[in-house]
Design a protein around this motif. Structure first.
Motif, short mmCIF file in Angstrom:
data_model
loop_
_atom_site.label_atom_id
_atom_site.label_comp_id
_atom_site.label_asym_id
_atom_site.label_seq_id
_atom_site.Cartn_x
_atom_site.Cartn_y
_atom_site.Cartn_z
N LYS A 173 0.82 -1.21 0.00
CA LYS A 173 0.00 0.00 0.00
C LYS A 173 0.86 1.27 0.00
O LYS A 173 0.36 2.36 0.21
CB LYS A 173 -0.92 0.01 1.23
N SER A 188 2.28 3.01 -2.33
CA SER A 188 1.92 4.05 -3.31
C SER A 188 0.72 4.85 -2.84
O SER A 188 0.65 6.07 -3.07
CB SER A 188 1.67 3.45 -4.69
N ASP A 189 -0.23 4.21 -2.17
CA ASP A 189 -1.39 4.93 -1.62
C ASP A 189 -0.94 5.92 -0.54
O ASP A 189 -1.40 7.07 -0.51
CB ASP A 189 -2.40 3.96 -1.02
N PHE A 243 0.88 8.85 -2.10
CA PHE A 243 -0.08 9.77 -2.70
C PHE A 243 -0.69 10.68 -1.64
O PHE A 243 -0.76 11.90 -1.82
CB PHE A 243 -1.17 8.97 -3.44
N LEU A 244 -1.12 10.10 -0.52
CA LEU A 244 -1.68 10.91 0.57
C LEU A 244 -0.63 11.90 1.10
O LEU A 244 -0.94 13.06 1.35
CB LEU A 244 -2.17 10.02 1.71
N GLU A 275 -8.76 8.06 5.77
CA GLU A 275 -8.12 7.34 4.66
C GLU A 275 -6.99 6.45 5.15
O GLU A 275 -6.85 5.32 4.71
CB GLU A 275 -7.58 8.34 3.62
N ILE A 334 -6.35 2.25 4.90
CA ILE A 334 -5.16 1.66 4.31
C ILE A 334 -4.47 0.70 5.27
O ILE A 334 -3.81 -0.25 4.85
CB ILE A 334 -4.18 2.77 3.85
#
Length: 74
Positions: free
Chosen positions: A39, A41-42, A45-46, A67, A71
């Motif tokens: 996770k 990359s998530d 991004f955040l 969020e 995750i």
């Protein structure tokens, strides 16, 4: 800072930086052990959004915390 590669060290750096930017009292949400590198990359991004945005309202901060909770490993 080279945060492009998913690694345990970079994950820890991202989470610590997010905790600092979000000014969250409960840093337990930011324990790297609770996140899967799949996770990354998530999370990155955040992190990029939070850093670019700068100051966040209380509602925006809560949205980012929500969020992160989604995750986290369950």
């Amino acid at each position: 800072m080279g945060l492009d590669q998913a690694s345990a060290e970079n994950l820890s750096t991202l989470l610590n930086d997010l905790a600092d930017h979000l000014k969250v009292a409960n840093r337990g949400l930011f324990d790297p052990e609770d996140y899967d590198l799949n996770k990354y990359s998530d999370l990155r991004f955040l992190h990029q959004i939070v850093v670019e945005k700068g100051r966040l309202s209380a509602l925006e901060t809560q949205a980012f915390v929500d969020e992160l909770a989604m995750i986290r490993k369950k």
